[in-house]
Design a protein around this motif. Structure first.
Motif, PDB file in Angstrom:
ATOM      1  N   SER A 111      76.483  90.513  58.565  1.00 22.01           N
ATOM      2  CA  SER A 111      75.756  91.769  58.699  1.00 22.01           C
ATOM      3  C   SER A 111      74.259  91.511  58.726  1.00 22.01           C
ATOM      4  O   SER A 111      73.736  90.715  57.946  1.00 22.01           O
ATOM      5  CB  SER A 111      76.123  92.672  57.526  1.00 22.01           C
ATOM      6  N   LYS A 136      73.511  91.340  65.771  1.00 18.52           N
ATOM      7  CA  LYS A 136      74.538  91.565  66.802  1.00 18.52           C
ATOM      8  C   LYS A 136      74.294  92.875  67.558  1.00 18.52           C
ATOM      9  O   LYS A 136      74.285  92.896  68.786  1.00 18.52           O
ATOM     10  CB  LYS A 136      75.940  91.621  66.154  1.00 18.52           C
ATOM     11  N   SER A 137      74.106  93.968  66.784  1.00 18.39           N
ATOM     12  CA  SER A 137      73.912  95.269  67.436  1.00 18.39           C
ATOM     13  C   SER A 137      72.629  95.274  68.242  1.00 18.39           C
ATOM     14  O   SER A 137      72.575  95.816  69.356  1.00 18.39           O
ATOM     15  CB  SER A 137      73.882  96.387  66.404  1.00 18.39           C
ATOM     16  N   THR A 138      71.583  94.663  67.680  1.00 23.17           N
ATOM     17  CA  THR A 138      70.316  94.598  68.405  1.00 23.17           C
ATOM     18  C   THR A 138      70.508  93.898  69.741  1.00 23.17           C
ATOM     19  O   THR A 138      70.032  94.381  70.780  1.00 23.17           O
ATOM     20  CB  THR A 138      69.272  93.846  67.556  1.00 23.17           C
TER      21      THR A 138
HETATM   22  N1  LIG Z   1      65.152 100.368  64.101  1.00 21.77           N
HETATM   23  C1  LIG Z   1      65.018  99.340  63.244  1.00 21.77           C
HETATM   24  N2  LIG Z   1      63.916  99.280  62.482  1.00 21.77           N
HETATM   25  C2  LIG Z   1      63.743  98.254  61.631  1.00 21.77           C
HETATM   26  N3  LIG Z   1      64.596  97.259  61.485  1.00 21.77           N
HETATM   27  C3  LIG Z   1      65.711  97.254  62.212  1.00 21.77           C
HETATM   28  C4  LIG Z   1      65.976  98.313  63.141  1.00 21.77           C
HETATM   29  N4  LIG Z   1      67.161  98.075  63.744  1.00 21.77           N
HETATM   30  C5  LIG Z   1      67.613  96.899  63.205  1.00 21.77           C
HETATM   31  N5  LIG Z   1      66.762  96.413  62.289  1.00 21.77           N
HETATM   32  C6  LIG Z   1      66.884  95.212  61.531  1.00 21.77           C
HETATM   33  O1  LIG Z   1      67.243  94.155  62.415  1.00 21.77           O
HETATM   34  C7  LIG Z   1      68.187  93.310  61.818  1.00 21.77           C
HETATM   35  C8  LIG Z   1      69.410  93.197  62.727  1.00 21.77           C
HETATM   36  O2  LIG Z   1      70.087  94.448  62.732  1.00 21.77           O
HETATM   37  P1  LIG Z   1      71.431  94.661  63.551  1.00 21.77           P
HETATM   38  O3  LIG Z   1      71.733  96.098  63.456  1.00 21.77           O
HETATM   39  O4  LIG Z   1      71.283  94.071  64.889  1.00 21.77           O
HETATM   40  O5  LIG Z   1      72.486  93.832  62.682  1.00 21.77           O
HETATM   41  P2  LIG Z   1      74.049  93.647  62.926  1.00 21.77           P
HETATM   42  O6  LIG Z   1      74.251  92.229  63.144  1.00 21.77           O
HETATM   43  O7  LIG Z   1      74.523  94.587  63.940  1.00 21.77           O
HETATM   44  O8  LIG Z   1      74.612  94.080  61.483  1.00 21.77           O
HETATM   45  P3  LIG Z   1      75.968  94.842  61.152  1.00 21.77           P
HETATM   46  O9  LIG Z   1      77.039  93.832  61.232  1.00 21.77           O
HETATM   47  O10 LIG Z   1      75.766  95.291  59.757  1.00 21.77           O
HETATM   48  O11 LIG Z   1      76.113  95.958  62.130  1.00 21.77           O
HETATM   49  C9  LIG Z   1      68.523  93.882  60.444  1.00 21.77           C
HETATM   50  O12 LIG Z   1      67.778  93.184  59.491  1.00 21.77           O
HETATM   51  C10 LIG Z   1      68.023  95.311  60.543  1.00 21.77           C
HETATM   52  O13 LIG Z   1      67.578  95.729  59.286  1.00 21.77           O
END
Ligand SMILES: Nc1ncnc2c1ncn2[C@@H]1O[C@H](COP(=O)(O)OP(=O)(O)OP(=O)(O)O)[C@@H](O)[C@H]1O
Ligand SMILES: [Mg+2]
Lengths: 414, 234
Positions: free
Chosen positions: B44, B48-50
């Motif tokens: 997490s 990934k989502s980014t």
């Molecule tokens: N709009 C935003 N503003 C500030 N920080 C952000 C924003 N969107 C994402 N982040 C930060 O970027 C990083 C990556 O986030 P992301 O959502 O891509 O993670 P992920 O791998 O999808 O996690 P998960 O498995 O929990 O969905 C995290 O530290 C998150 O806090």
């Protein structure tokens, strides 16, 4: 699908936020109502007045102490004007050379007329007239006859009565030759006026005409002892010279200095029509300004509703953007929604406005049978247009906010 | 590999939170070709989502380059991006994101509305897509009249109705029980075998196992990128 969907969303929004949206829609309704009702009533009346004034006869001039329809005139100045006395009016009649059609009359409202055990409402106009009255004014006798000169001079207790009075006192029976009583004085009925409807809700059939000499003796007090003079020019061509002569004679009789304004009112029929339209347009302006004010206030309410709607549907907007909705699609969707809201409010106001102006017309018709309802199509179209304009004007900012939302933030919105 | 669909190089995404900076992605380089089946994994917060949002043209990078079917996405304005998303990308979300007041059919039609397709053709295409995900008999149901698995099928039908170049799914089984999740994964498998390019994000090894290629992220960087040895045969 998309436009219909936006419309149904707008209707849902009204349902789900009943209080707020009904207040907003109400204020749109009030705005449209004010505009529609006033325009409709005024055009109905205008139509009636035009008809009636045409009836009053062409080429006539009316001389009075103060104007018939008073709107924004200087009351202090008016009050200082001396009465046009009966004697002065007679002198005027004798000095006029361009026409012999001159009638002196005076009117006093709110009399109760009795005949035997029957009596009218205390709202009959009593008018003192001379033998020229019917020649100058385009008012006609239906039955019987008018006064002759000697009857006027010799204070004959005779009366010509309107059809409303006939109905009230004698029902379907004949009134000619009967006796009526006005404040303890008895009069023989010698004539009956032809029915002619009314102006501005005031019936022209609810009146009694008696010789002006009798009128002056029994029915005037100090404040209304000023008489009206009607002058009919011999033709359209002489109207102007008769008018000028009348002004000159009156000024001389009332000792107006050359540099002073007239201290009496002199108007042609056209000018009186003009006065009415001046009065009605002033009223319309007031109604339209307040109507438009209500609409602008409503527009701010619409904007607020739309901003709430955009906030509540942030996620949906995000989904739409992710699926490829361009900015203008989103703008379009929210504009349709705000226009729908405005039209819903406008529709209620329109129904209310048309309904109540129709009702007012029906009520006035009681005293003005000639009145017919004028459907203000132009204003109906205008209301639809203005509601659309307000929907667009005040919906644009919320719609733009929706269209420029960041898709990711919108999708993440809880 | 034929012409790649996705070519990204040194992709960086920086978020500013007050005076603090968060690097969600710190230099990702990646190429994905046509008809690949990729799972993105990682803890997490690993980005990934980014990365998915970036690939889906929902977001633009702070720096680095992104070529989508050879076109430079970094230069595009909002409406250009909207058009690419509409034409080339099908999204499937963890929370389905269907429009609640629209029927299944209307939901699936929506991307076609935005592409300006005529009504009749739209209906036909949407009906085909729903049939393909096994919901021919549920077309007039609203989302709240459907089960979670059925909702996700509607969402998948909506994603594939435009015949996009890629289907992106961010934890598509995250809100489903494991059996329903496996059904959905079988559906993705069919789409891939039918010629679609599928990229999905998941936490679960069981889910990732369906993909042909597994990319693992950590702290905004690619940790590993390998062919899935357990993948079922094509
Ligand atoms: N709009 C935003 N503003 C500030 N920080 C952000 C924003 N969107 C994402 N982040 C930060 O970027 C990083 C990556 O986030 P992301 O959502 O891509 O993670 P992920 O791998 O999808 O996690 P998960 O498995 O929990 O969905 C995290 O530290 C998150 O806090
Ligand atoms: Mg995530």
């Amino acid at each position: 699908m998309n436009a219909l969907e936006s419309i149904s969303i707008a209707i849902d929004a009204v349902r789900s936020q009943k209080l707020r949206s009904s207040l907003t829609l109400l204020s749109i309704g009030i705005g449209v109502f004010a505009i529609i009702a006033s325009t409709s009533i005024m055009s109905t009346l205008q139509q009636a007045v035009n008809g009636q004034l045409a009836d009053l006869g062409e080429n006539s001039i009316l001389i009075q102490r103060t104007p018939t329809i008073n709107f924004g005139t200087n009351w202090a100045k008016m009050r200082k004007r001396k009465n046009i006395t009966y004697a002065q009016a007679q002198q005027f009649r004798d000095r006029m050379t361009t026409t012999q059609l001159i009638s002196i009359s005076n009117e006093s409202p709110a009399y109760t007329i009795k005949a035997g055990l029957e009596s009218t409402n205390p709202d009959v106009s009593l008018i003192g007239i001379d033998d020229q009255y019917f020649a100058v004014n385009a008012i006609t006798i239906g039955e019987g006859r008018s006064f002759i000169e000697s009857e006027v001079i010799l204070n004959r207790r005779a009366a010509i009565i309107g059809t409303d009075v006939v109905k009230a006192l004698f029902g379907q029976g004949s009134a000619l030759g009967k006796t009526i009583t006005i404040k303890n004085q008895e009069f023989d009925v010698i004539g009956i006026l032809e029915s002619r409807g009314g102006v501005l809700g005031q019936s022209q059939d609810n009146r009694v005409l008696i010789p002006i000499t009798v009128f002056n003796r029994y029915y005037t007090s100090e404040w209304d002892a000023s008489v009206d003079i009607s002058v009919k020019a011999e033709s359209k061509l002489t109207l102007e010279s008769t008018f000028d002569e009348a002004v000159g004679v009156m000024r001389a009789l009332r000792s107006v200095k050359p540099w002073d304004e007239n201290n009496f009112e002199i108007d042609t029929n056209d000018a009186i029509t003009g006065q009415f339209s001046g009065f009605s347009s002033a009223l319309l302006i007031v109604a339209w300004i307040s109507g438009l004010g209500a609409l602008v206030a409503a527009g701010i309410g619409i904007m607020n509703m739309m901003l709430v709607s955009v906030r509540e549907r942030t996620r949906e907007i995000g989904v739409r953007k992710a699926l490829g909705a361009r900015k203008r699609w989103i703008v379009r969707q929210f504009l349709i929604e705000s226009i729908t809201l405005c039209q819903l409010g406008g529709l209620t106001g329109m129904i209310g406005g048309l309904g109540s102006s129709w009702a007012v017309t029906e009520i006035l018709r009681g005293t003005m049978p000639s009145l017919s309802y004028v459907m203000p199509w132009g204003t109906v179209v205008f209301s639809i247009v203005i509601c659309t304009v307000i929907g667009i004007g005040f919906g644009l900012y919320p719609a733009w906010r929706a269209a420029t939302l960041d898709p990711i933030e919108a999708l993440r919105y809880e | 590999m034929s012409q790649p669909i996705i070519e990204i190089a040194n992709l960086v995404k920086r978020y500013e939170m007050g005076d603090e900076e968060v690097f969600a992605l710190q230099g990702v380089t990646l190429t994905i070709g046509r008809n690949e089946y990729v799972a993105l994994m990682g803890p997490s917060g690993s980005g990934k989502s980014t990365l998915m949002n970036m690939l889906g043209c929902l977001d633009t990078p702070t720096s680095g380059s992104y070529l989508f079917t050879g076109e430079n996405v970094s230069d595009m304005d909002d409406d250009d991006l909207a058009e690419i998303r509409n034409r080339e990308i099908g999204f499937v979300f963890q929370t389905f994101n269907l429009l609640p007041r629209a029927t299944a059919l209307q939901n699936v039609e929506l991307p076609l509305v935005y592409s300006g397709m005529a009504r009749e053709q739209r209906m036909q295409r949407a009906t085909e897509a729903l049939t393909r995900v096994g919901l021919a008999d549920r077309m007039d149901h609203k989302p709240n009249e459907l089960s979670g698995g059925q909702r996700q099928r509607v969402a998948i039908a909506r994603a594939l109705v435009t015949s996009p170049s890629i289907i992106l799914a961010d934890e598509p089984t995250g809100n489903l029980d494991s059996k329903t999740g496996q059904d959905i994964m079988r559906l993705f498998g069919e789409l891939w075998r039918g010629g679609n390019t599928v990229i999905l994000v998941t936490h679960e090894e069981d889910i990732a196992r369906h993909a042909r290629r597994i990319i693992r992220l950590r702290d905004g960087r690619i940790e590993s990128d390998e062919v899935n040895p357990h993948a079922p045969l094509a």
